[in-house]
Motif scaffolding. Structure first.
Motif, short mmCIF file in Angstrom:
data_model
loop_
_atom_site.label_atom_id
_atom_site.label_comp_id
_atom_site.label_asym_id
_atom_site.label_seq_id
_atom_site.Cartn_x
_atom_site.Cartn_y
_atom_site.Cartn_z
N VAL A 172 -4.43 -3.34 7.36
CA VAL A 172 -5.53 -2.44 7.66
C VAL A 172 -5.08 -1.02 7.34
CG1 VAL A 172 -7.07 -1.56 9.46
CG2 VAL A 172 -6.38 -3.96 9.48
N VAL A 173 -5.90 -0.31 6.57
CA VAL A 173 -5.57 1.06 6.15
C VAL A 173 -6.78 1.95 6.36
CG1 VAL A 173 -3.93 0.20 4.42
CG2 VAL A 173 -6.29 0.74 3.74
N GLY A 174 -6.55 3.26 6.37
CA GLY A 174 -7.66 4.20 6.43
C GLY A 174 -8.43 4.20 5.13
N GLU A 175 -9.73 4.48 5.22
CA GLU A 175 -10.57 4.53 4.01
C GLU A 175 -10.02 5.50 2.98
OE1 GLU A 175 -13.21 2.96 2.94
OE2 GLU A 175 -14.25 2.03 4.62
N GLU A 176 -9.39 6.58 3.45
CA GLU A 176 -8.87 7.57 2.52
C GLU A 176 -7.71 7.01 1.68
OE1 GLU A 176 -6.55 8.01 6.35
OE2 GLU A 176 -8.65 7.67 5.76
N ASP A 177 -7.02 5.99 2.20
CA ASP A 177 -5.91 5.37 1.48
C ASP A 177 -6.34 4.16 0.66
OD1 ASP A 177 -3.96 7.13 2.34
OD2 ASP A 177 -3.43 5.94 4.10
N LEU A 178 -7.59 3.74 0.81
CA LEU A 178 -8.03 2.51 0.17
C LEU A 178 -7.95 2.54 -1.35
CD1 LEU A 178 -9.13 -0.33 0.58
CD2 LEU A 178 -11.44 0.63 0.61
N PRO A 179 -8.42 3.60 -2.05
CA PRO A 179 -8.35 3.58 -3.51
C PRO A 179 -6.94 3.36 -4.05
CG PRO A 179 -9.79 5.34 -2.77
CD PRO A 179 -9.12 4.82 -1.54
N ALA A 180 -5.97 4.05 -3.47
CA ALA A 180 -4.58 3.89 -3.93
C ALA A 180 -4.07 2.49 -3.64
CB ALA A 180 -3.68 4.93 -3.26
N ALA A 181 -4.43 1.94 -2.46
CA ALA A 181 -3.98 0.60 -2.10
C ALA A 181 -4.57 -0.45 -3.04
CB ALA A 181 -4.36 0.30 -0.66
N VAL A 182 -5.86 -0.34 -3.33
CA VAL A 182 -6.52 -1.30 -4.21
C VAL A 182 -5.96 -1.20 -5.63
CG1 VAL A 182 -8.71 -1.90 -5.30
CG2 VAL A 182 -8.62 -1.42 -2.84
N GLU A 183 -5.75 0.00 -6.10
CA GLU A 183 -5.21 0.19 -7.45
C GLU A 183 -3.82 -0.43 -7.57
OE1 GLU A 183 -4.03 3.80 -10.54
OE2 GLU A 183 -5.15 4.25 -8.70
N GLU A 184 -2.99 -0.18 -6.55
CA GLU A 184 -1.61 -0.67 -6.60
C GLU A 184 -1.54 -2.19 -6.48
OE1 GLU A 184 2.39 -0.40 -7.17
OE2 GLU A 184 0.97 1.28 -7.22
N LEU A 185 -2.22 -2.75 -5.49
CA LEU A 185 -2.14 -4.19 -5.26
C LEU A 185 -2.98 -4.97 -6.26
CD1 LEU A 185 -2.24 -4.37 -1.36
CD2 LEU A 185 -0.26 -4.23 -2.89
N GLY A 186 -4.13 -4.42 -6.63
CA GLY A 186 -4.99 -5.10 -7.58
C GLY A 186 -4.34 -5.27 -8.93
N ALA A 187 -3.59 -4.26 -9.35
CA ALA A 187 -2.94 -4.32 -10.66
C ALA A 187 -1.83 -5.36 -10.70
CB ALA A 187 -2.37 -2.95 -11.01
N ARG A 188 -1.27 -5.71 -9.55
CA ARG A 188 -0.12 -6.62 -9.52
C ARG A 188 -0.47 -8.03 -9.05
NH1 ARG A 188 4.75 -3.57 -9.47
NH2 ARG A 188 4.35 -1.34 -9.41
N SER A 189 -1.68 -8.19 -8.50
CA SER A 189 -2.01 -9.46 -7.87
C SER A 189 -2.04 -10.62 -8.87
CB SER A 189 -3.36 -9.36 -7.15
OG SER A 189 -4.40 -9.00 -8.06
N GLY A 190 -2.57 -10.40 -10.06
CA GLY A 190 -2.64 -11.47 -11.04
C GLY A 190 -1.27 -11.97 -11.44
#
Length: 253
Positions: free
Chosen positions: A158-176
């Motif tokens: 669980v993260v703050g909405e303000e941190d969400l874009p960076a979290a999604v970018e970082e994890l999304g790029a590596r998930s595959g």
């Protein structure tokens, strides 16, 4: 430099350093209330609470104080009494010992999001959680809560909405490449029940969470609070349900 409530943190730092016996923090409301009057009905003034309970309240959404206000007093162990008072003399006392009713406050902390990393390739992979946390820390993302089942097939953060874009970018790029998938849920709020009796109120909290679509984040075993992650559309209903439990405890506790 310290932001909202910085003067309160300065006061407790000085009190701890000087060995003062008492600190008075003046406010525009009669001490600490059992809930936000804009959210719950008939909030009451808390007469007394411990350092740890006040610390939880400050960390979990009460914007009146700097989140670190009570840390110097907990670390120092000097028994400094803090009085949160308005100009009419209505106040809440905060001290090193437990006291007062077992439940004190319901708090609401909005603007959070939930990310779930899920996949069979995670199971049994040593250090996966550590690497995930390191990736988020490298992007300046603060993890507010984290859960993982013993099967190791999913990790929820669980993260703050303000941190969400960076979290999604970082994890999304590596998930595959890691053989996992990323799920995101926005528009959530954390509703917390604070008091040393929180763990005993767990059955009622779970019932309230079920009624409002909430998910349990903490059980009151590690700190004097229970926290529930709830959709924004039902978080206020959940807060009102839990607040009724607080008020009832004042009569029976």
């Amino acid at each position: 430099m310290l932001g909202r409530g910085g003067s309160d943190l300065t006061a407790t730092l000085l009190a701890s350093a000087l060995g003062a016996g008492r600190v008075v923090l003046y406010t525009d409301v009669p001490g600490i209330l059992s809930g936000d009057p804009r959210v719950v009905e008939g909030p009451r003034r808390v007469g007394y609470m411990s350092y740890e309970e006040a610390w939880e309240v400050a960390r979990l959404g009460l914007r009146k104080f700097h989140p670190r206000t009570f840390e110097p007093l907990i670390a120092g162990g000097l028994g400094v009494e803090v009085v949160v008072s308005d100009l009419m003399g209505w106040s809440t006392r905060i001290g090193p010992g437990r006291g007062g009713p077992p439940l004190k406050v319901v708090s609401l902390n909005g603007g959070v999001a939930r990310l779930v990393v899920r996949g069979p390739s995670m199971a049994g992979k040593r250090g996966f959680l550590s690497r995930l946390a390191g990736l988020l820390a490298g992007r300046g993302v603060n993890i507010l809560a984290i859960r993982q089942p013993p099967s190791e097939t999913a990790i929820e953060v669980v993260v703050g909405e303000e941190d969400l874009p960076a979290a999604v970018e970082e994890l999304g790029a590596r998930s595959g490449a890691a053989g996992v998938r990323l799920e995101v849920e926005r528009g959530l709020e954390i509703v917390s029940l604070v008091g040393w009796g929180a763990a005993e109120a767990l059955p009622e909290a779970l019932s309230a969470a079920e009624k409002t679509g909430g998910r349990l984040l903490s059980t009151g075993e590690l700190s004097p609070s229970i926290s529930i992650l709830a959709p924004g559309r039902s978080s206020r209903e959940l807060a009102r349900l839990l607040h009724r439990r607080v008020v009832e405890s004042w009569v029976t506790g």
